[in-house]
Design a protein around this motif. Sequence first.
Motif, PDB file in Angstrom:
ATOM      1  N   LEU A 192      58.873  24.918   2.158  1.00  0.00           N
ATOM      2  CA  LEU A 192      59.898  24.873   1.121  1.00  0.00           C
ATOM      3  C   LEU A 192      60.439  26.276   0.825  1.00  0.00           C
ATOM      4  O   LEU A 192      61.659  26.463   0.678  1.00  0.00           O
ATOM      5  N   LEU A 193      59.549  27.263   0.775  1.00  0.00           N
ATOM      6  CA  LEU A 193      59.990  28.637   0.537  1.00  0.00           C
ATOM      7  C   LEU A 193      60.883  29.114   1.674  1.00  0.00           C
ATOM      8  O   LEU A 193      61.903  29.784   1.441  1.00  0.00           O
TER       9      LEU A 193
ATOM     10  N   LYS B 228      62.809  27.267   3.544  1.00  0.00           N
ATOM     11  CA  LYS B 228      64.116  26.617   3.435  1.00  0.00           C
ATOM     12  C   LYS B 228      64.937  27.205   2.288  1.00  0.00           C
ATOM     13  O   LYS B 228      66.163  27.306   2.378  1.00  0.00           O
ATOM     14  N   LEU B 229      64.259  27.591   1.213  1.00  0.00           N
ATOM     15  CA  LEU B 229      64.975  28.199   0.091  1.00  0.00           C
ATOM     16  C   LEU B 229      65.562  29.558   0.478  1.00  0.00           C
ATOM     17  O   LEU B 229      66.605  29.978  -0.044  1.00  0.00           O
ATOM     18  N   LYS B 230      64.885  30.247   1.390  1.00  0.00           N
ATOM     19  CA  LYS B 230      65.349  31.571   1.813  1.00  0.00           C
ATOM     20  C   LYS B 230      66.243  31.525   3.050  1.00  0.00           C
ATOM     21  O   LYS B 230      66.792  32.547   3.444  1.00  0.00           O
TER      22      LYS B 230
ATOM     23  N   THR C 139      69.548  33.586  -0.425  1.00  0.00           N
ATOM     24  CA  THR C 139      68.742  33.695  -1.646  1.00  0.00           C
ATOM     25  C   THR C 139      67.729  34.820  -1.494  1.00  0.00           C
ATOM     26  O   THR C 139      66.914  34.793  -0.565  1.00  0.00           O
TER      27      THR C 139
ATOM     28  N   ALA D  74      63.936  33.256  -4.635  1.00  0.00           N
ATOM     29  CA  ALA D  74      63.442  32.058  -3.950  1.00  0.00           C
ATOM     30  C   ALA D  74      62.039  31.698  -4.424  1.00  0.00           C
ATOM     31  O   ALA D  74      61.719  30.524  -4.641  1.00  0.00           O
TER      32      ALA D  74
ATOM     33  N   LEU E 156      62.238  30.207  -7.865  1.00  0.00           N
ATOM     34  CA  LEU E 156      62.734  28.838  -7.767  1.00  0.00           C
ATOM     35  C   LEU E 156      61.634  27.907  -7.254  1.00  0.00           C
ATOM     36  O   LEU E 156      61.488  26.771  -7.733  1.00  0.00           O
ATOM     37  N   LEU E 157      60.859  28.399  -6.290  1.00  0.00           N
ATOM     38  CA  LEU E 157      59.739  27.607  -5.772  1.00  0.00           C
ATOM     39  C   LEU E 157      58.756  27.266  -6.881  1.00  0.00           C
ATOM     40  O   LEU E 157      58.318  26.114  -7.004  1.00  0.00           O
TER      41      LEU E 157
ATOM     42  N   ILE F  91      60.145  24.522  -9.056  1.00  0.00           N
ATOM     43  CA  ILE F  91      60.100  23.218  -8.378  1.00  0.00           C
ATOM     44  C   ILE F  91      58.695  22.645  -8.418  1.00  0.00           C
ATOM     45  O   ILE F  91      58.493  21.469  -8.748  1.00  0.00           O
TER      46      ILE F  91
ATOM     47  N   MET G  54      62.017  17.339  -3.450  1.00  0.00           N
ATOM     48  CA  MET G  54      62.021  18.301  -2.350  1.00  0.00           C
ATOM     49  C   MET G  54      61.349  17.769  -1.089  1.00  0.00           C
ATOM     50  O   MET G  54      61.492  18.339  -0.009  1.00  0.00           O
TER      51      MET G  54
ATOM     52  N   TYR H 254      63.392  17.388   2.047  1.00  0.00           N
ATOM     53  CA  TYR H 254      63.777  18.559   2.820  1.00  0.00           C
ATOM     54  C   TYR H 254      62.652  19.068   3.723  1.00  0.00           C
ATOM     55  O   TYR H 254      62.843  20.020   4.471  1.00  0.00           O
TER      56      TYR H 254
END
Length: 278
Positions: free
Chosen positions: A87-88, A90-92, A97, A102, A105-106, A109, A119, A122
């Motif tokens: 997930l991290l 994908k956020l970056k 971001t 990121a 945000l993680l 979430i 999530m 994803y």
Amino acid sequence: MGNEKIKFKGQEILENLDSILKRKSFHFELKGLTKSTRDIINQVVQGILDRVGANPLTSFHLFSGLMEALLNAVKANARFVIFKDELLYKLKSGGQTPEAEAEELLDTILETEPLRDAMQRYIVPDKIKKTVQRILTLSDKKKSKKVLLTNDDLEFLELVREKTKQYNLKISIKIEIREKELYIRIRNDSPIMGLDLKRIQKSRSRHAELARAGNSGDFFRPDFLDEKESAGFGIAMIDEGFYNLGLDPLECFDIQTSKHATSVYLSYPIEALQKMEF
């Protein structure tokens, strides 16, 4: 461990087993599920069952159920490490971001159940499943010392170990000898995703329907394979152990999850353990 909170590690537990078994409450913290860990827990459980006068035939169902619950906890912690990293990533992804943003945000979430569950779409479930299986397989090979791992495999295991240490994910077992029951609680420091919990509940209900019809073993036929894999084969095995003891797992086995942990509660009536019949 125990009422006076005397702490023993590994082999010390076996060396002090006689005095430990005089207690009514036991607490273990695990880093993993190695052969030596299984052997220690097995001896403690056997000693407890002897103490409450349980039929020796009950030990297989109780101990195998406990091991399935612990293996699920090990897998869950590993799965959560992979989920967070994926997930991290994908956020970056795309470099849009900043890393600090990121990571913030993680955290948001993971702290918010609806966001955390959303999530899941994803993250590729098959990738997580395969990675977890790789971790378990390589760990077993490394412990057996019968297979030489490649440098890539060793680096991968070290990375997983460091991540798990970084996230401080633990597993604990609490066992209590109560007046009328043997109570066991297994807790691991990672949540169950909402969709996964719903699949587990649906699968357990179907297993219960078969049990009420006197055919609980049919749940393990190939036509139920897909359902078991999605909901947890280990959980089905725990349920089946209760059915074989003449108990209803929906009354004796519960799973509770929060944003930080998952707890499994197992209750074995002492009278049922003493009077088990085949």
